[in-house]
Design a protein around this motif. Structure first.
Motif, PDB file in Angstrom:
ATOM      1  N   ARG A 249      35.579  37.321  42.152  1.00 40.44           N
ATOM      2  CA  ARG A 249      36.789  37.473  41.354  1.00 40.44           C
ATOM      3  C   ARG A 249      37.092  36.147  40.668  1.00 40.44           C
ATOM      4  O   ARG A 249      36.827  35.085  41.201  1.00 40.44           O
ATOM      5  CB  ARG A 249      37.949  37.896  42.247  1.00 40.44           C
ATOM      6  N   LYS A 250      37.686  36.219  39.474  1.00 38.78           N
ATOM      7  CA  LYS A 250      37.988  35.014  38.696  1.00 38.78           C
ATOM      8  C   LYS A 250      39.389  34.506  39.016  1.00 38.78           C
ATOM      9  O   LYS A 250      40.367  35.246  38.940  1.00 38.78           O
ATOM     10  CB  LYS A 250      37.854  35.289  37.202  1.00 38.78           C
TER      11      LYS A 250
ATOM     12  N   TYR B  81      35.646  32.686  45.242  1.00 37.69           N
ATOM     13  CA  TYR B  81      36.110  32.970  43.882  1.00 37.69           C
ATOM     14  C   TYR B  81      35.350  32.146  42.856  1.00 37.69           C
ATOM     15  O   TYR B  81      34.864  31.068  43.152  1.00 37.69           O
ATOM     16  CB  TYR B  81      37.609  32.629  43.740  1.00 37.69           C
TER      17      TYR B  81
ATOM     18  N   GLU C 112      40.294  38.642  31.734  1.00 38.41           N
ATOM     19  CA  GLU C 112      39.248  38.593  32.753  1.00 38.41           C
ATOM     20  C   GLU C 112      39.717  38.003  34.076  1.00 38.41           C
ATOM     21  O   GLU C 112      38.996  38.058  35.067  1.00 38.41           O
ATOM     22  CB  GLU C 112      38.072  37.764  32.239  1.00 38.41           C
TER      23      GLU C 112
ATOM     24  N   ASP D 178      41.639  37.490  37.576  1.00 38.54           N
ATOM     25  CA  ASP D 178      42.184  38.303  38.655  1.00 38.54           C
ATOM     26  C   ASP D 178      43.396  37.638  39.301  1.00 38.54           C
ATOM     27  O   ASP D 178      44.342  38.313  39.683  1.00 38.54           O
ATOM     28  CB  ASP D 178      41.103  38.533  39.723  1.00 38.54           C
ATOM     29  N   ILE D 179      43.333  36.312  39.437  1.00 41.62           N
ATOM     30  CA  ILE D 179      44.375  35.569  40.134  1.00 41.62           C
ATOM     31  C   ILE D 179      44.673  34.281  39.367  1.00 41.62           C
ATOM     32  O   ILE D 179      43.751  33.603  38.914  1.00 41.62           O
ATOM     33  CB  ILE D 179      43.940  35.198  41.567  1.00 41.62           C
TER      34      ILE D 179
ATOM     35  N   ASN E 107      48.521  42.589  34.833  1.00 40.45           N
ATOM     36  CA  ASN E 107      47.841  43.011  36.061  1.00 40.45           C
ATOM     37  C   ASN E 107      47.305  41.851  36.893  1.00 40.45           C
ATOM     38  O   ASN E 107      46.824  42.056  38.000  1.00 40.45           O
ATOM     39  CB  ASN E 107      46.691  43.963  35.727  1.00 40.45           C
ATOM     40  N   THR E 108      47.387  40.645  36.366  1.00 34.59           N
ATOM     41  CA  THR E 108      46.890  39.473  37.091  1.00 34.59           C
ATOM     42  C   THR E 108      47.841  39.110  38.220  1.00 34.59           C
ATOM     43  O   THR E 108      49.051  39.051  38.037  1.00 34.59           O
ATOM     44  CB  THR E 108      46.764  38.270  36.133  1.00 34.59           C
ATOM     45  N   THR E 109      47.280  38.847  39.401  1.00 35.48           N
ATOM     46  CA  THR E 109      48.075  38.363  40.519  1.00 35.48           C
ATOM     47  C   THR E 109      48.487  36.928  40.213  1.00 35.48           C
ATOM     48  O   THR E 109      47.658  36.115  39.824  1.00 35.48           O
ATOM     49  CB  THR E 109      47.258  38.414  41.822  1.00 35.48           C
TER      50      THR E 109
END
Length: 84
Positions: free
Chosen positions: A5-6, A28, A49, A51-52, A77-79
């Motif tokens: 995950r990015k 990550y 792109e 994720d966090i 949608n990014t944490t």
């Protein structure tokens, strides 16, 4: 092999940034920045792109709340995580 995950990380304290990055790189794909301008450029081009996103709270140009608000605008949608 699973794709990592990015994770985007911004903190103006370079030593802390390096420590956190090293700890997270096993799990990550870490993209770390110590200054807002290159971080902003990266975010605007790659937010879809990510994720966090982890941001320090107190920084010279933009604070962590402002950084995370930008991320929410670019990719809701990014944490998002803030460090204090």
């Amino acid at each position: 092999m699973n794709k990592k995950r990015k994770l985007f990380l911004i903190d103006d304290y370079v030593d802390l940034l390096e420590i956190i990055s090293e700890q997270l790189e096993e799990h990550y794909e870490v993209h770390s920045f110590s200054e807002f301008e290159p971080a902003y450029e990266y975010l605007t081009q790659n937010a879809a792109e990510l994720d966090i996103v982890i941001s320090d709270f107190k920084m010279p140009v933009k604070n962590g709340v402002e950084v995370l608000a930008l991320v929410k605008e670019l990719n809701p949608n990014t944490t998002r995580i803030i460090l204090t």
